[in-house]
Scaffold this active site. Structure first.
Site, PDB file in Angstrom:
ATOM      1  N   GLY A   1       0.850  -1.190   0.000  1.00 17.04           N
ATOM      2  CA  GLY A   1       0.000   0.000   0.000  1.00 17.04           C
ATOM      3  C   GLY A   1       0.881   1.232   0.000  1.00 17.04           C
TER       4      GLY A   1
ATOM      5  CB  ILE B   1      -4.870  -2.030  -4.594  1.00 19.21           C
ATOM      6  CG1 ILE B   1      -5.841  -3.003  -5.261  1.00 19.21           C
ATOM      7  CG2 ILE B   1      -5.607  -0.895  -3.916  1.00 19.21           C
ATOM      8  CD1 ILE B   1      -6.707  -3.777  -4.283  1.00 19.21           C
TER       9      ILE B   1
ATOM     10  CG  ASN C   1      -6.129  -7.628  -3.785  1.00 23.55           C
ATOM     11  OD1 ASN C   1      -5.709  -7.570  -2.626  1.00 23.55           O
ATOM     12  ND2 ASN C   1      -7.370  -7.921  -4.082  1.00 23.55           N
ATOM     13  CB  THR C   2      -0.490  -7.377  -1.031  1.00 18.40           C
ATOM     14  OG1 THR C   2      -1.227  -6.520  -0.164  1.00 18.40           O
ATOM     15  CG2 THR C   2       0.432  -6.574  -1.908  1.00 18.40           C
TER      16      THR C   2
ATOM     17  CB  CYS D   1       3.046   3.294   5.820  1.00 21.20           C
ATOM     18  SG  CYS D   1       4.676   2.664   6.197  1.00 21.20           S
TER      19      CYS D   1
ATOM     20  CG  ASP E   1      -9.276   2.042   3.638  1.00 20.64           C
ATOM     21  OD1 ASP E   1      -9.876   2.480   4.647  1.00 20.64           O
ATOM     22  OD2 ASP E   1      -9.761   2.027   2.494  1.00 20.64           O
TER      23      ASP E   1
ATOM     24  CD  GLU F   1       0.323  12.007  -0.604  1.00 19.83           C
ATOM     25  OE1 GLU F   1       0.020  12.942  -1.329  1.00 19.83           O
ATOM     26  OE2 GLU F   1      -0.079  10.851  -0.788  1.00 19.83           O
TER      27      GLU F   1
END
Lengths: 283, 486
Positions: A100, A124, A158-159, A178, A181, A257
């Protein structure tokens, strides 16, 4: 959705501009690659993923580490029956995965920190992945002299479904999760990137001693991740002392970020690290 | 409409000098049993008094004469279709999965072939497949959401007490001060912000009750982020393993209890969904699903030994039978199969691996011998193959019982056949490498295959409901792009 085609056009224009111009080190602009923050990990995205780790063409992601076709053979033989062209391998295996990775802040901070380790960002969302890939390309051009950023790459995946398709057992040394969601709703908890059952897959791709790094600004999610890793017999929590001595923690706090956003918002960042312990003997 | 058996299972008891067997069949929401001695039974019993004590049965047919059937409470009492039957290794229990109510039901097999339901445990998600440990102590349940749970075969008595609502409020439920998951300091996307608002609102109203917890002993062992399609339990050299397959082409090898959280490896090779797993007598793993081939595995080291191109055999079979011409594709390349069953054929010699394979909507089973040179033989059937069971009429004579679709036309999953009275079962003996009709069973199972009472639902003739019970495997195929890129 209004505005979407314009973004797409700009992206394509940018791609066209830098294409052919090998020396073009212009960085892509984030605003043309923004995409809503959520993706459904259960849906059948048209994803590309290798049939198995041995079918992964890592050389296209790390061309500086590509090996000539005659090398690196051996372990492919048995598995690759149905696979057509033999994938090109690299002289080194990927050992750090940023799952991610978003716009790649952590990835680009880690790359110079571990110059001789291959690092992969996995994301993803298509256009966000595209942004990171463009940035990798641009940074490699900018750093042609010193060979910087050859060890960083990004791919769409899509891990939650396909992590074992990419990595062999025990291949990774570090996994970063990190600002995932948070999936606040109770019924969406299965979609969280950390769960007792998914932790078995992280344990599978991590070598003993390897570490999972987690950071979030959502206390509830932090508690959830701690609970689910601590419950899993393959992991132990890394002590606070040791955690604070790890350079990666500092980078994770400040270079992502989301991490920067949270700082601007005066938010709190919750960090937890978990070490993969050796499998016990068979009962 | 004469409903076929969507699943069958056999119980062979050869302890005494003469072999005795019982055949079980799930037909709609009925469970039918018949033994070698000719005793037969149906569950739930037709008898009114008994029906009241049994759940899962009610008759809601307005045209019925009033008073003929007792209506049960409608609350949690819907008709539920049997989707799989599994016999315990000791032959004492039958474990059935019923789909609509997501239940695992354990039956005691009484000496006179009667079935007594010991427990009905309703899972949180629909069970897709179950497996039993060799000692029959534990059921592994693989569900639609990708999780595997362990449940004791015999429900411990304390479960009952735990089930009472008075016992419910544990520490989890004690009213604690509600704190929303996020704070205003949390970085939000628009959507998360909305959820936060909702949570704040909820906070003033008091916390919503979380989803009802399962009130019986169960333990989460492992999980895929995908729909699970099959599960096997295997023991090799004293080590036990759990093998799971999913809709996303994965076959996972995990350690057995108590270390089921450890993944030993994966078997990579499928390109479409996997629907069935099967261990051969010599211990090889065979897997099949939406691919044109079966995979044969040395599964302990994830090594693909062979791909068996079963689709070609199915095509050849259809071409050899002019009456099935309508099932043939316009061009061979677009022809797709969905493997719906793989069974290991019992053999006295361990090295002789042989399996039977069924594909959805195909009126044949395919016998595949894996003895170095793979050979495939088609065994034609009078209807589409649904399930297979092996019955021992004597110590060394094994009869293969095949459940066939007697309501759809052979080769079709949608067209209803015109002829009636087709047997629901076919019987084969394996003689010198050839599959021959085993006529002696026709009489023995006459009642089971032609007469046993029908599911009440049949009166309605709901073709779609029947189809959805019999043909579910092809639906596992992915339709990429459908929900992509929102």
């Amino acid at each position: 959705m209004p505005g979407k085609p314009a973004k797409k056009q700009k992206r394509q224009q940018f791609k066209k501009d830098v294409e052919g111009e090998e020396a073009d080190g212009r960085l892509p602009q984030k605003k043309f690659y923004r995409q809503r923050a959520h993706a459904n990990p259960f849906s059948d995205h048209s994803l590309e993923y290798p049939r198995s780790p041995s079918g992964m063409d890592w050389a296209s992601h790390y061309p500086a580490y590509a090996v000539k076709s005659n090398e690196g053979e051996g372990r492919d033989e048995s598995r690759g029956e149905g696979e057509t062209a033999k994938p090109r391998s690299t002289s080194k295996q990927v050992e750090i995965a940023d799952i991610g990775c978003g716009f790649g802040g952590l990835l680009f901070a880690l790359a110079p920190k571990f110059p001789s380790t291959l690092i992969i960002g996995m994301e993803i969302r298509t256009s966000v992945t595209e942004y990171v890939q463009e940035k990798v390309r641009a940074l490699r051009v900018q750093h042609r002299e010193d060979g910087g950023y050859q060890n960083a790459a990004c791919l769409r995946a899509n891990t939650m479904k396909f992590l074992p398709n990419f990595f062999e057992k025990g291949q990774l040394g570090k996994i970063f999760l990190c600002f995932p969601d948070p999936h606040f709703k109770q019924r969406k908890h299965k979609a969280r990137i950390v769960s007792y059952t998914l932790n078995s897959e992280y344990a599978y791709v991590l070598r003993p001693g390897g570490v999972v790094y987690t950071i979030t600004d959502v206390e509830d999610l932090h508690n959830w991740m701690v609970e689910h890793f601590e419950k899993h017999p393959s992991f132990e929590r890394v002590s606070k002392d040791e955690q604070e001595k790890d350079d990666c923690v500092e980078i994770m706090r400040n270079e992502t970020e989301e991490g920067k956003k949270v700082t601007r918002n005066n938010g709190i960042k919750y960090v937890a690290l978990f070490r993969r312990i050796e499998d016990p003997p068979w009962p | 409409m004469q409903y076929p058996y969507q699943c069958i299972e056999s119980c062979n008891r050869s302890a005494t000098e003469d072999s005795r067997w019982i055949l079980f069949g799930g037909r709609g929401s009925k469970l039918v049993a018949q033994s070698s001695t000719g005793v037969a039974s149906v569950w739930p019993p037709e008898d009114e008094d008994l029906a009241v004590s049994m759940s899962g049965w009610h008759e809601d047919e307005p045209t019925e004469p009033p008073g003929k059937k007792i209506k049960l409470s409608h609350s949690n009492d819907q008709i539920s279709t049997f989707s799989s039957l599994t016999l315990s290794h000791d032959g004492q229990h039958l474990i059935a999965v019923t789909s609509e109510d997501k239940s695992i039901r354990v039956f005691q097999i009484d000496s006179d072939c009667n079935l007594r339901q010991l427990s009905q445990r309703c899972m949180a998600r629909r069970p897709c497949a179950i497996s039993l440990t060799e000692d029959d102590s534990t059921i592994f349940c693989a569900d639609k959401f990708g999780d595997v749970y362990a449940l004791p075969l015999i429900q411990p008595s304390e479960d009952e007490q735990n089930g009472t609502p008075a016992d419910e409020p544990s520490e989890q439920d004690t009213p604690k001060h509600y704190v929303p998951a996020a704070s205003v300091l949390t970085v939000h996307s628009g959507r998360n912000r909305k959820v936060l608002e909702e949570q704040m609102k909820q906070a003033s109203k008091g916390q919503k009750k979380s989803k009802e917890q399962l009130k019986f002993k169960h333990e989460l062992l492992l999980g895929h982020v995908s729909m699970l399609t099959d599960i096997l339990h295997a023991t090799v050299e004293g080590r036990s393993y759990i093998i799971t397959s999913d809709r996303d082409e994965h076959i996972r090898i995990s350690r057995g209890l108590p270390q089921a959280h450890i993944i030993e490896g994966f078997c990579f090779g499928h390109e479409e969904f996997i629907s069935r797993l099967c261990l051969t007598t010599s211990g090889l793993l065979v897997s099949g699903g939406g691919d044109p081939y079966l995979c044969v595995w040395a599964w302990l080291d994830g090594r693909l030994l062979e791909k068996v191109f079963i689709r070609d055999a199915v095509l050849a079979f259809l071409k050899n039978h002019p009456n099935l011409a309508s099932s043939l594709p316009e061009n061979d390349d677009s022809f797709r199969i969905a493997v719906c069953g793989i069974w290991s054929v019992p053999r006295r010699k361990k090295e002789q691996d042989e399996i039977l394979v069924a594909c959805e909507g195909i009126p044949a089973v395919f016998s595949v011998r894996l003895d170095g040179t793979t050979t495939i033989d088609a065994v034609p059937l009078i209807g589409n193959a649904l399930d297979v069971a092996f019955v021992y009429a004597s110590e060394d004579s094994c009869t293969t019982v095949v459940s066939v679709d007697n309501i759809h036309k052979p080769g079709s999953t949608t067209e209803i056949r015109e002829d009636e009275g087709t047997s629901r079962l076919q019987y084969f003996a394996h003689l010198d490498g050839r599959w021959e009709d085993d006529t002696k069973f026709e009489d023995k199972l006459e009642w089971f295959s032609r007469q046993a009472p029908n599911d009440a639902r049949n009166a309605h003739g709901d073709e779609k409901a029947v189809r959805d019970t019999l043909y579910i495997v092809e639906n596992l195929r992915k339709r990429p792009g459908a929900e992509d890129q929102d």
